[in-house]
Write an enzyme that holds these catalytic residues in place. Structure first.
Site, short mmCIF file in Angstrom:
data_model
loop_
_atom_site.label_atom_id
_atom_site.label_comp_id
_atom_site.label_asym_id
_atom_site.label_seq_id
_atom_site.Cartn_x
_atom_site.Cartn_y
_atom_site.Cartn_z
N HIS A 116 109.26 90.29 65.82
CA HIS A 116 109.35 89.74 67.18
C HIS A 116 109.36 90.90 68.19
CE1 HIS A 116 110.56 87.11 70.44
NE2 HIS A 116 111.48 88.02 70.77
N GLU A 159 67.24 105.22 52.70
CA GLU A 159 67.44 104.62 54.02
C GLU A 159 66.29 105.06 54.94
OE1 GLU A 159 69.44 102.34 55.78
OE2 GLU A 159 67.94 102.90 57.27
N ALA A 217 79.38 92.02 58.07
CA ALA A 217 79.47 93.33 57.45
C ALA A 217 80.46 93.35 56.28
CB ALA A 217 79.87 94.37 58.50
N GLY A 270 69.71 84.09 66.46
CA GLY A 270 69.95 84.22 65.03
C GLY A 270 69.19 85.38 64.43
N TYR A 289 77.28 84.21 68.31
CA TYR A 289 78.09 85.42 68.36
C TYR A 289 77.54 86.45 69.36
CZ TYR A 289 80.27 84.42 63.75
OH TYR A 289 80.96 83.90 62.70
P1 FAD Z 1 72.06 96.28 57.39
O1 FAD Z 1 73.29 96.74 58.06
O2 FAD Z 1 71.05 95.58 58.22
O3 FAD Z 1 71.42 97.55 56.67
C1 FAD Z 1 70.19 97.49 56.05
C2 FAD Z 1 69.58 98.87 56.07
O4 FAD Z 1 68.43 98.88 55.25
C3 FAD Z 1 69.12 99.34 57.45
O5 FAD Z 1 69.72 100.57 57.77
C4 FAD Z 1 67.61 99.47 57.33
O6 FAD Z 1 67.09 100.54 58.08
C5 FAD Z 1 67.46 99.72 55.82
N1 FAD Z 1 66.16 99.32 55.30
C6 FAD Z 1 65.55 98.12 55.40
N2 FAD Z 1 64.39 98.11 54.74
C7 FAD Z 1 64.25 99.34 54.20
C8 FAD Z 1 63.23 99.95 53.41
N3 FAD Z 1 62.15 99.30 53.03
N4 FAD Z 1 63.41 101.24 53.05
C9 FAD Z 1 64.51 101.94 53.42
N5 FAD Z 1 65.49 101.41 54.17
C10 FAD Z 1 65.36 100.11 54.55
N6 FAD Z 1 79.19 91.65 61.47
C11 FAD Z 1 80.54 91.63 61.41
O7 FAD Z 1 81.09 91.43 60.32
N7 FAD Z 1 81.32 91.84 62.52
C12 FAD Z 1 80.77 92.06 63.73
O8 FAD Z 1 81.50 92.24 64.71
C13 FAD Z 1 79.36 92.09 63.84
N8 FAD Z 1 78.77 92.35 65.02
C14 FAD Z 1 77.41 92.40 65.10
C15 FAD Z 1 76.82 92.66 66.33
C16 FAD Z 1 75.44 92.71 66.45
C17 FAD Z 1 74.82 93.01 67.79
C18 FAD Z 1 74.63 92.52 65.29
C19 FAD Z 1 73.13 92.59 65.40
C20 FAD Z 1 75.20 92.26 64.06
C21 FAD Z 1 76.59 92.19 63.95
N9 FAD Z 1 77.22 91.93 62.74
C22 FAD Z 1 78.59 91.87 62.67
C23 FAD Z 1 76.46 91.70 61.51
C24 FAD Z 1 76.41 92.98 60.64
O9 FAD Z 1 75.86 94.03 61.39
C25 FAD Z 1 75.59 92.72 59.39
O10 FAD Z 1 76.10 91.60 58.71
C26 FAD Z 1 75.64 93.92 58.46
O11 FAD Z 1 75.14 95.08 59.08
C27 FAD Z 1 74.82 93.63 57.19
O12 FAD Z 1 74.84 94.73 56.34
P2 FAD Z 1 73.66 95.00 55.28
O13 FAD Z 1 74.07 96.21 54.56
O14 FAD Z 1 73.36 93.77 54.56
O15 FAD Z 1 72.37 95.28 56.20
P1 NAD Z 2 74.00 82.78 65.90
O1 NAD Z 2 73.47 82.02 64.76
O2 NAD Z 2 75.44 83.14 65.95
O3 NAD Z 2 73.71 81.98 67.26
C1 NAD Z 2 72.43 81.61 67.64
C2 NAD Z 2 72.53 80.53 68.70
O4 NAD Z 2 71.24 80.33 69.26
C3 NAD Z 2 72.98 79.18 68.13
O5 NAD Z 2 74.04 78.68 68.91
C4 NAD Z 2 71.72 78.32 68.22
O6 NAD Z 2 72.02 76.94 68.44
C5 NAD Z 2 71.02 78.94 69.42
N1 NAD Z 2 69.57 78.75 69.44
C6 NAD Z 2 68.69 78.83 68.41
N2 NAD Z 2 67.41 78.66 68.86
C7 NAD Z 2 67.50 78.49 70.21
C8 NAD Z 2 66.54 78.31 71.24
N3 NAD Z 2 65.23 78.28 70.97
N4 NAD Z 2 66.98 78.19 72.52
C9 NAD Z 2 68.30 78.23 72.80
N5 NAD Z 2 69.26 78.41 71.86
C10 NAD Z 2 68.86 78.56 70.59
O7 NAD Z 2 73.06 84.08 66.02
P2 NAD Z 2 73.22 85.46 66.79
O8 NAD Z 2 74.18 85.33 67.92
O9 NAD Z 2 71.84 85.90 67.06
O10 NAD Z 2 73.87 86.39 65.70
C11 NAD Z 2 73.17 86.63 64.47
C12 NAD Z 2 74.13 86.93 63.36
O11 NAD Z 2 74.71 88.21 63.55
C13 NAD Z 2 75.31 85.96 63.30
O12 NAD Z 2 75.01 84.81 62.55
C14 NAD Z 2 76.35 86.79 62.63
O13 NAD Z 2 76.15 86.66 61.24
C15 NAD Z 2 76.03 88.21 63.06
N6 NAD Z 2 76.97 88.64 64.13
C16 NAD Z 2 78.31 88.60 63.89
C17 NAD Z 2 79.19 88.99 64.88
C18 NAD Z 2 80.66 88.95 64.60
O14 NAD Z 2 81.03 88.82 63.45
N7 NAD Z 2 81.51 89.08 65.60
C19 NAD Z 2 78.73 89.43 66.10
C20 NAD Z 2 77.36 89.45 66.32
C21 NAD Z 2 76.50 89.06 65.31
#
Ligand code: FAD
Ligand code: NAD
Length: 466
Positions: A445, A35, A321, A273, A187
């Site tokens: 309930h 990591e 996640a 995104g 999101y």
């Molecule tokens: P990551 O969690 O991105 O982990 C990848 C890891 O690899 C990182 O720690 C990185 O440092 C490490 N890494 C990368 N390259 C290297 C390298 N070359 N060498 C060593 N280490 C490396 N998902 C949900 O299900 N529910 C939610 O409510 C939700 N909320 C979110 C809110 C936000 C603001 C964001 C940004 C994302 C959210 N997500 C949510 C999405 C969720 O965080 C991801 O889907 C999830 O973390 C993906 O897990 P992963 O293990 O694939 O990757």
């Molecule tokens: P998203 O794909 O959910 O939404 C991106 C939005 O940006 C879309 O509605 C799209 O139409 C819009 N968009 C794209 N280009 C644009 C532009 N140039 N101008 C204006 N609007 C534009 O992406 P996100 O909110 O960045 O989240 C990324 C990913 O992180 C999600 O797809 C999700 O997998 C994960 N996530 C999950 C949760 C959750 O599970 N509760 C919370 C946060 C993030």
């Protein structure tokens, strides 16, 4: 250079990588995890957990503020509502630290070797790591698991830095911005946009599509759009953010119709995104098959190269996640020789706005697109006693089932605090339940869950409370 051998080498300690490591260790597989930043990955450090902590702070502040403004109907009032952002951030960080330390402890107890440093792929069996402690180390493995996650997409006109925030920096602001423009009504844009609005910022959301959460059906997102507007958020749909204004105090926006205007902004959150993290660590050297910018995998999460596996956000949508964790478990079991596939009937998705949105399985448009003859029935929270007693009553639960044998196909719901219903929805789909099964189960309930049973009753033509 020192060469260490391991059976399974995992790149990335996010929910995908660390769960794979824990399961592999349980199965007796000699496992090393690399990591580069922090155990727990995006999810624990800068994603799911800190965002939900910030949303909770904002919700608490909103409740106190409503009491101060006399905006609740049950007679609770309070004096001045104040927020100490430094304290709130400290509390949020405390949760992150507790969870990431917990992951470290679990890995240690399981006997996983954790190497802190950035990995560079040499070939499918060899990785170099620039370690934090001991310089460069080469690791040779039998199986390589790629779990390097994703990164936020940058807009050319609004590169990250200065006032332009990614979700990571938007989660750690030390002060509430006066004006926040959010680009993207997905999101992240909606969850964090609403949180900062509730903490006191003037928020405008700019979205390219004609409506918020374009991935969900409109009936489901309408209560969220109404709530955002009611909260004082300006929604600019069908618009593109082009860049900062000349004085750097606003965002230049262009609508689909060609109008141009400036929205005032101290900060701009770009949340358009995320993309799979495929560059900067030698992945190209493997020449893996790719699909839509992500690593292509089969049902076992195996890539196009022998004994090279990939999971989580690196493998594309849905980037969630729980998907990463489930895939991690599958890969560990496949390597241990078990017959496993990642092939769920449904992957739950939740948007943690207020009201919350939950979807699991197929919706009406999916069924129509697939030519399935289906029944859809909705039960409104306005007819649910628990929802009303929680000052809710908005939103609904919708069930989708096949018309011929009443097999459940999907659930959609929108309403305050309904994220926990996702478990009931997922169980019913994965266990191949029918409308009759759900209708015959006693639901306690008064709970929000009664709306689940009532929607099944309604689909069967025998609704009781509506
Ligand atoms: P990551 O969690 O991105 O982990 C990848 C890891 O690899 C990182 O720690 C990185 O440092 C490490 N890494 C990368 N390259 C290297 C390298 N070359 N060498 C060593 N280490 C490396 N998902 C949900 O299900 N529910 C939610 O409510 C939700 N909320 C979110 C809110 C936000 C603001 C964001 C940004 C994302 C959210 N997500 C949510 C999405 C969720 O965080 C991801 O889907 C999830 O973390 C993906 O897990 P992963 O293990 O694939 O990757
Ligand atoms: P998203 O794909 O959910 O939404 C991106 C939005 O940006 C879309 O509605 C799209 O139409 C819009 N968009 C794209 N280009 C644009 C532009 N140039 N101008 C204006 N609007 C534009 O992406 P996100 O909110 O960045 O989240 C990324 C990913 O992180 C999600 O797809 C999700 O997998 C994960 N996530 C999950 C949760 C959750 O599970 N509760 C919370 C946060 C993030």
């Amino acid at each position: 250079m020192k060469i260490n051998q391991t059976k399974l080498l995992i790149l990335g300690g996010g929910p995908g990588g660390y769960v794979a490591a824990l399961r592999a260790a349980q199965l007796g597989i000699d496992t090393t995890l690399v990591e580069g930043l922090a155990l727990g990955g995006t999810c624990l450090n800068v994603g799911c957990i800190p965002s939900k902590a910030l949303i909770h702070v904002a919700q608490e502040f909103h409740v106190v503020r409503q009491a101060m403004l006399g905006g609740n109907p049950f007679g609770v009032s309070a004096g001045e509502a104040l927020i100490n952002m430094a304290r709130a951030q400290e509390w949020k960080q405390g949760i992150v630290t507790k969870l990431t330390a917990g992951v470290g402890g679990l890995l240690k107890r399981a006997g996983v070797r954790v190497v802190r440093g950035w990995a560079q792929v040499v070939d499918g069996k060899t990785v170099d790591v620039e370690t934090d402690a001991q310089g460069r180390e080469r690791i040779a493995c039998e199986h390589l698991l790629l779990a390097t996650g994703s990164e936020p997409i940058e807009l050319p006109g609004l590169p990250y830095g200065g006032p332009v925030l990614s979700s990571t920096t938007a989660l750690s602001l030390a002060q509430v911005p006066r004006h926040l423009v959010v680009v993207g009504a997905g999101y992240i844009g909606l969850e964090l946009g609403l949180a900062w609005r509730r903490l006191g910022a003037e928020v405008a959301i700019v979205e390219a599509s004609d409506r918020i959460l374009p991935g969900y059906d409109e009936e489901l997102t309408r209560p969220v759009a109404t709530a955002l507007t009611r909260a004082g958020i300006t929604l600019r749909m069908g618009c593109i953010a082009e860049g900062l204004s000349d004085e750097n105090d606003g965002v230049r926006v262009r609508s689909k119709l060609g109008d141009e205007f400036i929205l005032p902004a101290d900060n701009v959150l770009v949340a358009v995104g995320r993309r799979a993290r495929t560059q900067g660590y030698g992945l190209e050297a493997l020449g893996l098959d790719m699909e839509s910018g992500a690593v292509k995998v089969d049902l076992r999460c195996h890539t196009s190269m022998r004994d090279v596996w990939a999971i989580g956000d690196l493998t594309g949508e849905p980037m969630l996640a729980h998907r990463a964790m489930a895939q991690g478990e599958v890969v560990a079991e496949c390597i241990a020789g078990h017959r496993r596939e990642f092939n769920p009937r449904a992957i739950p998705a939740i948007c943690f706005t207020d009201p919350e949105v939950v979807t699991v399985g197929q919706g009406p448009a999916d069924c129509a697109g697939a030519g399935i003859d289906y029944i859809a029935a909705q039960f409104p929270f306005a007819a649910n006693g628990r929802a009303l007693s929680l000052c809710g009553g908005e939103g609904f639960v919708r069930v989708i089932a096949r018309s011929d044998n009443r097999l459940l196909l999907g659930w959609q719901a929108v309403g305050p605090g309904i994220s926990e219903l996702a478990a009931a929805f997922s169980y019913s789909l994965e266990m191949n339940a029918t409308l009759d099964d759900v209708a015959s189960i006693l639901h306690a309930h008064p709970t929000l869950g009664e709306a689940v049973q009532e929607s099944a009753f309604r689909a069967l033509g025998r609704a009781l409370h509506i």
